[in-house]
Scaffold this active site. Structure first.
Site, mmCIF file in Angstrom:
data_model
loop_
_atom_site.group_PDB
_atom_site.id
_atom_site.type_symbol
_atom_site.label_atom_id
_atom_site.label_comp_id
_atom_site.label_asym_id
_atom_site.label_seq_id
_atom_site.Cartn_x
_atom_site.Cartn_y
_atom_site.Cartn_z
ATOM 1 N N ASP A 141 0.695 -1.179 0.153
ATOM 2 C CA ASP A 141 0.001 -0.098 0.219
ATOM 3 C C ASP A 141 0.387 1.075 0.247
ATOM 4 O OD1 ASP A 141 -2.710 -0.772 -0.718
ATOM 5 O OD2 ASP A 141 -2.983 -0.349 2.481
ATOM 6 N N ASP A 448 -11.174 -7.395 10.825
ATOM 7 C CA ASP A 448 -10.661 -8.193 10.907
ATOM 8 C C ASP A 448 -12.075 -8.714 11.804
ATOM 9 O OD1 ASP A 448 -10.066 -6.825 13.147
ATOM 10 O OD2 ASP A 448 -7.389 -7.415 12.656
#
Length: 558
Positions: A141, A448
């Site tokens: 990223d 998550d």
């Protein structure tokens, strides 16, 4: 292979020992809690008496502590441990093992140095698993050409590292962790020579990478070695760049082999498109891009995702995990297998609580007992279909053979790269269910946890597996400010889930067991629990200074 072996399960579950004794002990604690509440009510100062406000504050705090303790019992009464049988897996399915895609995520070349990232990559490439069935994807990223260069160097070094690991069965298989061993114990001359040769190759590679970063540029002769460097120009920045997908090792190519002539695993670099005016959704966005890009190239039915600072410590981890997915009786229910987070740099006294022994050995195992193991963001193997939004159905069937990879055999590397860039663009998700019903959910700092909850509410089960040997080892915060920032992010993110429509008691009602709903709230209520804790500390201190009695005197108890 005997008929009896064919019918034996690939894994089994066992209750923790001492369950009955603990229940008796917990019952006495519960009685004590009730007596404390009763004492507060009976001895509460009357209206107008001094100390009444302090008693009310103490009573409210103790009610909060009591109810939170009750919530924790939901998992402590139900501790279940799982045990896979990888030998049985090999006997039955060695020729039909599924393909596995491995995702590694990095975001910042400064905070997460490229040499650390490639050590994680190199630790998963030599798994004790057919290399032609492995595909490793690095999501960068940060969009850094230095990370790409480091991965390119790792792709060349892997030709020596993989056969060295498998020939001598070395562990751990992260070069940095392995070469910390003392070379004076090398008695076998053949092995010693190999050891020194490989170490020199590793040190040379590491020096070249670090020299390029220090100099602020990559030499032109290195850039000429791979077309991928042409993706970087003066317009590419961390927050503004186009999609970059480069296949560094094409696992389909029978000519891509290591020094022993064995096939190499597929290795892919990806940096999804980023635009300053468009949300990138942090790690969730990165993972969803990886899911789509990998679907174009390998589309393995099983996905392992790792943080870049968490290397593989057990070369058999994939085989052990597959025992849960491929068990004939229960495997079709399993969405993911979560390993505990373990660290190789925890301080001696663990002053920041990184080991979290009770959490990893008791609470998470208790949640796993309900089939609702938490998805913790790393060290987790997923069934691709469940991660992509599919609901569980008892009559569903699964194909472990990868038909898409057979089709991709007819595509060139360039065609696969171009197709992958399209699905890694910012505009691809517009008007789709990505981040809502597909992939990891957006809008929460702990993507998550919320993703795991939604998967379970679609009918899937999840397994918590804590092997005696840590499957993955990471880097824990060893500085107070870093630890505080991490815990602040976790606490705020989980509280955000509790007060949203995804509150387990609301969203999970009728979908997951009540014990699992309570178990989730152990963590979702971390942040608000600080209020009664602070109250208890302040009220007792101030009451002591003002001579206000809050607890019974010794002569009152006799």
């Amino acid at each position: 292979m005997g008929k009896q072996t064919l019918h034996l399960p690939l894994f089994e579950t066992k209750e923790a020992k001492g369950k009955t004794i603990y229940k008796l002990f917990a019952s006495t604690i519960f009685v004590g809690i009730l007596l404390i509440w009763l004492y507060r009510l009976i001895n509460m100062p009357s209206k107008g008496e001094s100390g009444r406000l302090a008693w009310i504050c103490m009573f409210l705090a103790e009610i909060c502590f009591g109810f939170y303790w009750i919530i924790t019992q939901s998992v402590r009464w139900n501790v279940i441990y799982t045990y896979p049988y990888k030998n049985r897996l090999s006997l039955r399915y060695e020729e039909n093992l599924p393909d596995v895609d491995i995702f590694v995520c990095t975001a910042d070349p400064i905070m997460e140095p490229p040499t650390m990232v490639i050590n994680t990559i190199l630790s998963v490439m030599p798994y004790n698993y057919p290399t032609q069935k492995l595909s490793i994807y690095l999501s960068d990223d940060g969009g850094s050409q230095y990370t790409f260069y480091a991965l390119l160097e790792a792709s060349q070094f892997s030709k020596y590292w993989i056969p060295f690991c498998k020939r001598f069965n070395v562990e751990p298989r992260s070069p940095a962790a392995y070469f910390q061993h003392d070379a004076s114990n090398l008695n076998d001359k053949v092995f010693a020579q190999e050891w020194f040769n490989i170490k020199k190759l590793y040190e040379d590679m590491k020096s070249r990478i670090e020299a390029s970063i220090e100099n602020g540029s990559i030499p032109n002769e290195i850039k000429a070695q791979h077309k991928g460097f042409s993706e970087w120009n003066t317009k590419v920045t961390k927050q503004d760049h186009h999609s970059i997908v480069q296949i560094l090792i094409d696992g389909r190519d029978h000519n891509m082999v290591d020094m022993d002539g064995n096939r190499l695993p597929t290795l892919v670099y990806m940096s999804r498109e980023k635009k300053p005016n468009l949300p990138h959704n942090f790690k969730a966005g990165s993972m969803n891009s990886l899911i789509r890009v990998s679907s174009q190239i390998s589309n393995a039915p099983i996905i392992l995702n790792l943080d870049c600072d968490m290397y593989s410590n057990d070369p058999d981890a994939i085989r052990e995990s597959l025992c849960f997915f491929m068990d004939e009786n229960q495997g079709h229910k399993v969405a993911y297998v979560q390993y505990p987070q373990r660290y190789n740099n925890a301080t001696k006294n663990d002053i920041y609580g990184n080991i979290a022994r009770v959490t990893h050995e008791i609470e998470l195992a208790g949640l796993g007992g309900y089939g609702a193991a938490l998805y913790c963001g790393t060290g987790c193997l997923h069934r691709r279909e469940s991660l992509c939004g599919r609901k569980f159905s008892e009559d569903q069937t699964f194909e472990w053979n990868n038909k898409l990879q057979e089709k991709s055999t007819y595509k060139t590397v360039e065609e696969l790269e171009e197709a992958s860039k399209v699905v890694a663009n910012c505009s691809y998700e517009e008007g789709t269910q990505w981040g809502k019903q597909m992939g990891l959910l957006y809008g929460f700092p702990v993507e998550d946890i919320i993703t795991g909850l939604t998967i379970q509410c679609r009918g899937w089960k999840s397994i918590y597996y804590k092997p005696s040997k840590p499957a993955f080892l990471g880097v824990a915060p060893t500085i107070l400010d870093v630890a505080l920032v991490q815990h602040k992010r976790w606490s705020e993110g989980m509280l955000q889930i509790f007060i949203s429509k995804y509150c387990p008691f609301i969203y999970g009602h009728g979908k997951i067991k009540l014990g699992a709903q309570m178990g989730y709230c152990i963590y979702l209520l971390w942040a608000p629990l600080s209020v009664p804790t602070l109250t208890y500390v302040l009220v007792t201190s101030l009451s002591l200074l003002h001579g206000i009695p809050l607890f019974p005197e010794v002569n009152q108890l006799t």
